[in-house]
Design an enzyme around this catalytic site. Structure first.
Site, PDB file in Angstrom:
ATOM      1  CD  GLU A 164      -2.826  -1.051   2.377  1.00 51.92           C
ATOM      2  OE1 GLU A 164      -4.396  -2.091   2.042  1.00 51.92           O
ATOM      3  OE2 GLU A 164      -2.568  -0.897   3.781  1.00 51.92           O
ATOM      4  CB  CYS A 220       1.106   7.249  11.658  1.00 49.97           C
ATOM      5  SG  CYS A 220       1.977   6.326  12.356  1.00 49.97           S
TER       6      CYS A 220
END
Length: 373
Positions: free
Chosen positions: A92, A346
């Site tokens: 990703e 994150c």
């Protein structure tokens, strides 16, 4: 089935051209043409020596990866790309878009406008096993080639103009050191021409790699995932920290800073009751007070209902920041969370293949990091 190398795999392309007696000056023009014509065949590239066409056709492909799915966050600023590699694995990459005109800097309105940062993956999975990170639950699958790393930039560039790169996606970049160095050298050369000052490499603290990073990639930004001010807590939340004792890591960072004369970015994920108390703020301040650093406090992003961690309250994050700023005069920011609804924030990057309904062309434009402001 024959395995081809990415045309953006600089080391392999250079070696093959050299072996064939073809001037490597053509590499930049090959890359430029593919960037401008992403659907092209390599035989269409104009003005190459005739011997180059057979070499390119039999050894290389314009892309060895494809964009499988694109997801857009509801905030309209984060885009996650699910990229399928030649070996069938997935990684990703996340695009985050900021408008630098919003807010103020030094009491004055900011100049500029929208800009995009790309968060790049360096490995399929990760062997570091950080307990707060979804990628760590995958285990380590394989390293990406330098071409596969660069292709993430190429795919993203077809959606928006990328100004900044952060190696904060899947994997530990310094555990794939050779490919990382090759990829960054491509990104900073023609035709990409990204400034090293706009590229940040994040690491949990691979000491032997930090010791040679500045000489191999001068001008690059280094971000260190510290996450705790003492070794005992680091080991609890980051098992790999046992191999990289805090004292030795700080010595390596002192040497790095002395040689590079650059700020070091410190990443610190805020875990309720684990590393977010006032005592730990003072310990972190004392640990870093002799360094030139920017501390980036990161609100924890849940990675599933079974997570053993909770997100620190806004008040705790604010109090932590005030101690670092007020008592130790350490520049401290709080990371703006982007892309949580698409698991693009994150610590949330883990490959979950979408079903047919979510595989449709949902758009995604979000930025991941704002380290330089």
């Amino acid at each position: 089935m024959a395995t081809y190398r990415s045309v953006f795999d600089a080391a392999e392309l250079r070696a093959q051209l050299n072996d064939a007696g073809i001037n490597t000056k053509f590499m930049a023009s090959i890359w430029k043409y593919v960037l401008q014509n992403p659907g092209c065949e390599l035989g269409e590239i104009p003005d190459l020596p005739s011997s180059a066409y057979r070499l390119l056709r039999t050894k290389f492909k314009p892309f060895t990866s494809t964009v499988h799915s694109v997801f857009h966050s509801t905030d309209g600023v984060t885009t996650k790309l699910l990229i399928k590699l030649q070996n069938g694995a997935f990684v990703e990459a996340v695009i985050m878009t900021y408008d630098t005109r919003l807010g103020k800097y030094g009491g004055k309105p900011r100049l500029g406008g929208p800009r995009s940062t790309l968060c790049i993956s360096s490995q399929v999975g990760c062997k570091m096993g950080c307990k707060f990170c979804a990628t760590g639950t995958m285990g380590f699958k394989n390293n990406l080639t330098s071409g596969e790393i660069v292709e993430q930039l190429v795919h993203a560039s077809l959606l928006t103009n990328i100004r900044n790169i952060v190696f904060m996606g899947m994997g530990e970049p310094l555990n794939n050191y050779t490919a990382l160095v090759e990829a960054v050298r491509v990104m900073t050369g023609s035709p990409f021409q990204l400034s090293p000052k706009r590229i940040t490499v994040s690491t949990v603290g691979i000491i032997h790699a930090i010791n040679k990073l500045h000489s191999d990639l001068p001008g690059l930004n280094l971000a260190v995932s510290l996450h705790a001010p003492v070794q005992e807590i680091r080991c609890q939340i980051m098992p790999s920290a046992r191999a990289f004792p805090l004292e030795k890591l700080m010595t390596a960072l002192q040497t790095y800073q002395k040689n590079s004369q650059q700020k070091i970015f410190i990443e610190y994920i805020m875990l309720d009751g684990m590393n977010d108390e006032e005592q730990q703020a003072h310990q972190l301040g004392k640990l870093l007070e002799t360094f030139q650093v920017v501390v980036n406090l990161i609100p924890f992003n849940p990675i599933g209902s079974s997570s053993q961690f909770r997100t620190s309250s806004d008040q705790k994050v604010s109090d932590f920041q005030k101690i670092l700023r007020g008592t130790y005069n350490i520049r401290t920011t709080v990371r703006k969370q982007m892309g949580q609804d698409i698991s693009g924030a994150c610590g949330q990057l883990v490959v979950n293949l979408p079903d047919k309904r979510t595989r449709e062309n949902t758009s995604l434009l979000t930025d991941i990091e704002d380290l330089r402001i």
